[in-house]
Design a protein around this motif. Structure first.
Motif, PDB file in Angstrom:
ATOM      1  N   ASP A   1       0.884  -1.168   0.000  1.00 14.02           N
ATOM      2  CA  ASP A   1       0.000   0.000   0.000  1.00 14.02           C
ATOM      3  C   ASP A   1       0.919   1.214   0.000  1.00 14.02           C
ATOM      4  OD1 ASP A   1      -1.715   2.105   0.559  1.00 14.02           O
ATOM      5  OD2 ASP A   1      -2.838   1.028   2.101  1.00 14.02           O
ATOM      6  N   GLY A   2       0.933   1.961  -1.108  1.00 12.94           N
ATOM      7  CA  GLY A   2       1.851   3.085  -1.234  1.00 12.94           C
ATOM      8  C   GLY A   2       1.136   4.376  -1.596  1.00 12.94           C
ATOM      9  N   THR A   3       1.703   5.482  -1.146  1.00 12.28           N
ATOM     10  CA  THR A   3       1.202   6.803  -1.515  1.00 12.28           C
ATOM     11  C   THR A   3       2.388   7.701  -1.831  1.00 12.28           C
ATOM     12  OG1 THR A   3      -0.664   6.541   0.023  1.00 12.28           O
ATOM     13  CG2 THR A   3      -0.256   8.746  -0.859  1.00 12.28           C
ATOM     14  N   VAL A   4       2.335   8.350  -2.995  1.00 17.80           N
ATOM     15  CA  VAL A   4       3.370   9.275  -3.438  1.00 17.80           C
ATOM     16  C   VAL A   4       2.862  10.698  -3.297  1.00 17.80           C
ATOM     17  CG1 VAL A   4       4.824   9.992  -5.379  1.00 17.80           C
ATOM     18  CG2 VAL A   4       4.281   7.582  -5.063  1.00 17.80           C
ATOM     19  N   PHE A   5       3.726  11.594  -2.810  1.00 19.00           N
ATOM     20  CA  PHE A   5       3.403  13.009  -2.643  1.00 19.00           C
ATOM     21  C   PHE A   5       4.395  13.819  -3.475  1.00 19.00           C
ATOM     22  CE2 PHE A   5       2.352  10.626   1.153  1.00 19.00           C
ATOM     23  CZ  PHE A   5       1.040  11.009   1.418  1.00 19.00           C
ATOM     24  N   ALA A   6       3.891  14.653  -4.362  1.00 20.06           N
ATOM     25  CA  ALA A   6       4.740  15.341  -5.339  1.00 20.06           C
ATOM     26  C   ALA A   6       5.225  16.688  -4.819  1.00 20.06           C
ATOM     27  CB  ALA A   6       3.986  15.524  -6.647  1.00 20.06           C
TER      28      ALA A   6
END
Length: 522
Positions: free
Chosen positions: A260-265
């Motif tokens: 479960d991954g979340t990327v923040f730009a």
């Protein structure tokens, strides 16, 4: 269906037949800018609570401030000067691995910085919901002729290795490895480490240069006996931060990782790689013409398998090109893809040292809607079997705006077998070979399909095509005792330097095999 074969498909399948990577796969970045470390949101301290949103909140907060590069020039000379072989002799002292005194079915072994592993990674344990940093004690390690220096816990480690008890097996053996960049590896019981997974990739093989996110902190939940190990990973780079929750389960035939991954730009990102995986390919039956080697083959990855959103199973053998090649298999809602090691016999390699037949396959299944994008394959020229020169990943079509977030879920299967599922009526490619043809620059190909359904009553039709050149010969050979049907064909490329080949078996309008794809290059 696929739309990536033939010259008319250039917008969807790109071939770069010249040039080289701006940064070699697996190398680490040099930061071009940095901010004040004092302004960076801090990691949880000893005894602080670690909750479900702790890491995602931290990654989100860090994405709102400029990037702070890790300090890498402080590795003591005694460790930095080590060869890879000597570095790998550093091990926990007897009984000093984490959880060695528990009946957890696992031990965790912190890995020191040294050799090529210069980036510091903060290691933490989570027990009863509370955070505890992993301490450094040089007496907890042994090494061959190396006097280990005193280090601080904040600067000592570069990652960790997990050993596990597989089922009812005696003892603990390799299970997982987190070290370097945002790389990690798993194995099933009795396997050797092979394919690397990447938690996040940014601009692979891009003319602007690749950006390599780094794991900056790893939080490992103390497992209950017989339960999976949960790892929380914080990744950071100039353009993005990311938080990952990885649930790792060892298995005798396949080990799994639920991610479960979340990327923040931090900045707009138009080339992101999800579910990245890479391995090595030096030579094999498809490209022995430039090889002088007594072994039959040398590779940890035999091919790329795809089950696209239309349900078509694709098999794309990989090879070692003379120039960088990039292939994009455009899709919507892919069902899965992976780098496979289908060759499983000693005779496939005859390598008494590397034993490539013991390396895992890695199959990935999205657990949510990955929408539009492309499974992308990089094949990088290599003269060493140690180079991980084959890289596959999912590239979303949509850009991630500055300040935006992208969450994604997937499951990995690290397996001894062929974890990419096929219906029983669909035959699988079990071998691909290539050699000199009848004359000139003609090439003779043999593709073997294996499956019970191939020998049931009814005609099998061969669907064979080339984007250029001419197919001058086509034969088939049936081997009922092996449940194998071989399609033999010859390609005359004429003056072409690259030809896309496509081969599939059908029963009338029904699919009878995987679709075999290959790019021949002069």
């Amino acid at each position: 269906m696929t739309t990536d074969v033939g010259p008319s498909a250039a917008p969807t399948r790109r071939a770069m037949l010249a040039g080289a990577l701006g940064a070699a796969a697996g190398s680490l970045p040099t930061a071009s800018w940095a901010a004040d470390p004092e302004k960076l949101p801090s990691l949880p301290g000893p005894g602080e609570a670690f909750e479900a949103n702790t890491l995602t909140d931290l990654a989100r907060a860090r994405a709102k401030v400029p990037y702070v590069a890790p300090k890498t020039n402080d590795v003591p000379a005694a460790l930095k000067a080590l060869s890879r072989e000597v570095y790998e002799t550093i091990r926990p002292a007897e009984g000093r691995a984490i959880w060695a005194n528990r009946d957890a079915g696992y031990v965790l072994e912190p890995l020191l910085r040294g050799a090529i592993f210069e980036t510091p990674v903060s290691l933490f344990l989570i027990e009863d919901g509370l955070v505890q940093p992993v301490p450094y004690d040089r007496a907890a390690f042994v090494s061959l002729g190396i006097e280990l220096p005193d280090l601080t816990a904040e600067t000592a480690f570069s990652g960790f290795r997990l050993r596990a008890r597989f089922g009812d097996a005696d003892g603990l053996t390799n299970f997982a490895l987190f070290q370097g960049g945002s790389f990690f590896r798993l194995v099933a019981q009795g396997q050797d480490f092979g394919i690397n997974a990447r938690a996040l990739a940014l601009r692979p093989a891009d003319s602007r240069g690749e950006e390599f996110p780094l794991f900056r902190a790893l939080f490992v939940e103390v497992p209950a006996p017989g339960q999976p190990v949960v790892v929380h990973a914080l990744a950071d780079s100039e353009s993005a931060t990311a938080a990952f929750r990885l649930t790792l389960t060892p298995g005798p035939e396949a080990s799994t990782a639920a991610i479960d991954g979340t990327v923040f730009a931090r900045a707009e990102i138009d080339h992101i790689g999800l579910g990245g995986m890479q391995g090595s390919y030096l030579f094999g039956p498809l490209d022995r013409n430039r090889v002088d080697d007594l072994r039959a083959a040398a590779f940890s990855v035999e091919g790329l398998a795809i089950r696209n959103g239309y349900g078509e199973p694709i098999w794309r053998p990989v090879h070692n090109p003379q120039a960088l090649q990039v292939s994009a298999f455009v899709d919507r809602g892919p069902k899965g893809f992976g780098l496979m090691q289908r060759a499983r016999a000693y005779a496939d390699f005859e390598d008494d040292r590397r034993h490539w037949e013991q390396r895992p396959s890695l199959w990935l299944e999205p657990q949510d809607d990955w929408s539009e994008g492309a499974v992308t394959l990089l094949e990088i020229p290599s003269d060493s079997e140690l180079n991980e020169n084959v890289f596959a990943y999912w590239r979303p079509k949509a850009k991630l705006a500055k300040g935006g977030e992208m969450r994604f879920l997937y499951r990995q299967h690290w397996s001894k077998g062929w974890p990419d599922p096929l219906p029983p009526e669909v035959a699988r490619v079990c071998g691909s070979r290539c050699g000199h043809g009848s004359g000139g620059n003609r090439r003779l190909f043999a593709v073997d399909f294996e499956g019970e359904a191939l020998f049931q009553p009814g005609d099998i039709d061969v669907d064979l095509g080339a984007s250029a050149g001419t197919i001058t010969r086509q034969d088939r050979f049936r081997y009922p005792e092996r449940k194998t049907l071989r399609i033999l064909f010859e390609l005359d490329p004429g003056g072409e330097r690259a030809v896309e080949l496509r081969l599939a078996l059908r029963r009338g309008q029904a699919r009878a095999s995987e679709t075999w794809l290959f790019r021949w290059t002069a």
